[in-house]
Design a protein around this motif. Structure first.
Motif, mmCIF file in Angstrom:
data_model
loop_
_atom_site.group_PDB
_atom_site.id
_atom_site.type_symbol
_atom_site.label_atom_id
_atom_site.label_comp_id
_atom_site.label_asym_id
_atom_site.label_seq_id
_atom_site.Cartn_x
_atom_site.Cartn_y
_atom_site.Cartn_z
ATOM 1 N N THR A 93 -30.274 -24.854 10.078
ATOM 2 C CA THR A 93 -29.582 -25.409 8.919
ATOM 3 C C THR A 93 -30.479 -25.270 7.695
ATOM 4 O O THR A 93 -31.655 -24.922 7.799
ATOM 5 N N LYS A 101 -25.780 -27.797 6.410
ATOM 6 C CA LYS A 101 -24.984 -26.577 6.565
ATOM 7 C C LYS A 101 -25.893 -25.431 6.993
ATOM 8 O O LYS A 101 -27.093 -25.435 6.748
ATOM 9 N N GLU A 150 -22.630 -20.700 5.862
ATOM 10 C CA GLU A 150 -21.555 -21.536 5.327
ATOM 11 C C GLU A 150 -21.707 -21.826 3.837
ATOM 12 O O GLU A 150 -20.893 -22.542 3.268
ATOM 13 N N LYS A 194 -12.407 -15.021 13.146
ATOM 14 C CA LYS A 194 -12.975 -15.970 14.094
ATOM 15 C C LYS A 194 -12.708 -15.505 15.518
ATOM 16 O O LYS A 194 -13.566 -15.540 16.366
ATOM 17 N N ASN A 210 -12.895 -24.488 12.855
ATOM 18 C CA ASN A 210 -13.633 -23.949 11.725
ATOM 19 C C ASN A 210 -12.813 -23.849 10.447
ATOM 20 O O ASN A 210 -13.257 -23.268 9.482
ATOM 21 N N ASP A 228 -11.820 -24.662 7.075
ATOM 22 C CA ASP A 228 -12.647 -25.399 6.131
ATOM 23 C C ASP A 228 -11.891 -26.546 5.460
ATOM 24 O O ASP A 228 -12.409 -27.641 5.330
ATOM 25 N N ALA A 240 -22.621 -16.456 12.845
ATOM 26 C CA ALA A 240 -21.993 -16.818 11.573
ATOM 27 C C ALA A 240 -22.476 -15.943 10.423
ATOM 28 O O ALA A 240 -21.777 -15.777 9.433
#
Lengths: 283, 323
Positions: free
Chosen positions: A109, A150, A154, B32, B48, B50, B322
């Motif tokens: 993070t 986060k 992200e 995804k 996920n 948002d 990610a």
């Protein structure tokens, strides 16, 4: 010899005698088989404590190589880099780098990314609670505490770069090295981040070397602009002082005669006297 | 690779079946699901999201049950159809293989009670699978540890790669069972030999994938480690393993599949109470229905093992995927 440019900083007489950061006759060449490519030659630079130096030049002129040499990530072929009279031979947290593409570790993070650096640098000198506080303090310096949990995937590019800056600042480096830190950002985000960096520099008085190819950015942020000639075997073509008082405001500066003159001098250097050879063919 | 194809196929079928709900959040579903290692794009797409607006939450719920149905119904239909064809093809009294009805009639006890114990050699298939799994756990566990360490060495050091890679490339082509005589001679016992065969079969994809993963660590991460002056151990745990995790888990997933293939074959030869020996034993006493039931067990367990490793990989690499 040269008066300190940053008025908030008081250099002692002891420090005025010896250079803070000295790049002494640095030369860099890469060997590939029998062919040798000279990238940098005759680089001499003395940087004072607290000075904000921008290094500008066309792409491929070796400015990133110069930064990597100061960081210790690249070795010199000859010459030396001296930081407080100590020769730089390997990378270390006293010369923290903010990389162009942020280089955050995606599996950690935002908080953990900064904490990794804090734990490594202050693991022996600070308690666990102090290290936590120091991490948070640096995140709040770049206004990123709200996203501390986060992951880099992200958050936006500008936010990632903020975290990269926080991570570098958290190491309390003697010299902060910025490698085109705003290059990958859109114009508005870039302006915002430039203001943040100016604010941090005013507050902490860090010594900063910034690689850039943006003339406005160089003039706005730095005390001194080092202009590189074109490679191969690039060297310092001109070393210009930016005599603008701080704090600086980008809107007021637009009409400031000193700003305009400095900007013109850099532009002339880049596009008249050392026009990039690749620009003719590329266009 | 197959997992990716499977999940993409799935999105296409669900889009065909439920155009409205899927179209409501098309951007979230497709990437995804493609990232997802095939373990059902439903929870991934849902969690996920948002901005959980009421609209997308409702669409997500409808989509969830719809996709669940779309996921379950086609394979059920296929199994039913295959069973029907099988029944018809082998229902004549002279057929060489038993039809499903005969398997049910003759091997009912094996199907219904996997954990019965009627004597030292007469135990339920569930218990036999457990014995085999124990061997796999030891062999594969060792292969995972040694494989990742060797892979890290080969990926990190050019000289280790030059020296070891050719050896690995030759050894990895040796079929699992070819190792068995040598290992029986070496260990002089069936159980460690079977475990060794598992180990030697599953270690190669783990080594090779780990090495590729480590060679692909971006220079940026190495620079960060250099500036922070991370030592070798810190570099291994903080940078190498997380960065190479997607590759490592690909290797582990191939490895677990191979080790399950190898254990069945190895047990046929070494004996004992494993599921592999059960098949060999049933063949020798002409109990064909038992073999069919055992095959089903092996298939299901292999599938579950693959999914377990994929799931572990998904959890371990959630950060890396990610970016």
């Amino acid at each position: 010899m040269i008066a300190p440019v940053n008025p908030t900083l008081h250099t002692t007489s002891r420090n005025e005698n010896r250079p803070f950061l000295k790049i002494d006759q640095v030369e860099k060449s890469f060997k590939r088989g029998k062919a040798t490519t000279h990238v940098l030659r005759d680089i001499n630079l003395v940087i004072e404590r607290g000075q904000y130096v921008a290094v500008i030049g066309h792409s491929g002129c070796g400015k990133s190589t110069l930064l990597n040499i100061v960081a210790g990530l690249t070795n010199v072929s000859s010459g030396a880099v001296l930081l407080e009279d100590q020769e730089v031979s390997e990378p270390g947290p006293d010369r923290a780098v903010v990389f162009q593409n942020h280089s955050l570790l995606p599996w950690l993070t935002v908080y953990e990314n900064v904490k990794l650096a804090v734990d490594k640098v202050f693991g022996a000198t600070k308690s666990r609670a102090e290290r936590h506080d120091w991490t948070i303090e640096n995140l709040s310096l770049v206004h990123m505490t709200h996203a501390k949990d986060k992951r880099p995937g992200e958050i936006s590019g500008g936010m990632k770069q903020r975290v990269g800056i926080a991570r570098a600042l958290a190491m309390e480096p003697k010299v902060l090295l910025l490698d085109e830190p705003f290059g990958a950002l859109d114009a508005l985000t870039r302006a915002h981040l430039q203001d943040s960096v100016m604010e941090i520099h005013a507050r902490l008085g860090n010594t900063i070397i910034m690689i850039t190819h943006d003339v406005d950015e160089a003039v706005l942020l730095s005390d001194r602009i080092v202009m590189m000639t074109n490679g191969p075997a690039a060297t310092i073509g001109e070393d210009l002082r930016v005599e603008l008082p701080r704090p600086r405001n980008r809107l007021q500066l637009v009409a400031d005669p000193t700003y305009v003159r400095t900007r013109e001098a850099v532009l002339k250097f880049l596009y008249e006297r050392h026009k990039s050879p690749s620009l003719d063919t590329a266009a | 690779m197959t997992a990716h194809v499977r999940s993409t196929d799935f999105v296409e079928t669900s889009a065909g079946r439920l155009p409205a709900t899927v179209a409501a959040i098309p951007v979230e579903v497709t990437p995804k699901a493609a990232n997802d290692q095939g373990d059902g794009p439903v929870p991934a797409a849902h969690e996920n999201t948002d901005q959980p607006t009421p609209r997308s939450r409702f669409a997500g719920l409808a989509e969830k049950s719809g996709e669940w149905l779309a996921n379950i119904v086609p394979p059920l239909l296929v199994v039913l159809a295959l069973g029907l064809i099988w029944e018809m093809a082998f229902s004549s009294p002279t057929a060489s293989l038993p039809p499903p009805s005969k398997i049910w009639a003759e091997a009912k006890d094996l199907i219904l009670d996997p954990f019965f114990v009627m004597g030292p050699q007469d135990i339920g298939l569930g218990l036999r699978v457990m014995t085999s799994l124990q061997r796999v756990a030891i062999g594969f566990g060792l292969a995972a540890i040694v494989g990742v360490l060797l892979g890290a060495l080969v990926g990190q050091s050019v000289w280790a790669m030059r020296g070891l890679d050719p050896v690995f490339q030759v050894l990895r082509t040796v079929p699992p069972l070819a190792w068995l005589p040598i290992s029986l001679a070496g260990f002089r016992d069936a159980n460690p030999s079977a475990i060794f065969v598992i180990f030697i079969t599953s270690i190669w994809p783990i080594i090779i994938n780990t090495a590729v993963g480590i060679r692909n660590i971006p220079q940026d991460y190495r620079n960060v480690a250099a500036v922070l002056r991370l030592n070798q151990v810190e570099f291994f745990w903080r940078i190498m393993i997380p960065s190479a995790a997607p590759y490592i888990f690909t290797g582990l997933r191939i490895g677990i599949g191979l080790s399950w293939l190898a254990i069945v074959a190895a047990e046929m030869l070494t004996g004992g109470v494993g599921i592999g020996f059960f098949i060999w034993d049933a063949w020798n006493s002409s109990r064909l229905p038992d073999i069919v039931v055992a095959l089903f067990y092996i298939g299901v367990v292999g599938f579950v093992l693959d999914r377990l490793v994929a799931f572990a990989g998904q959890i371990a690499t959630r950060g890396t995927a990610a970016s």
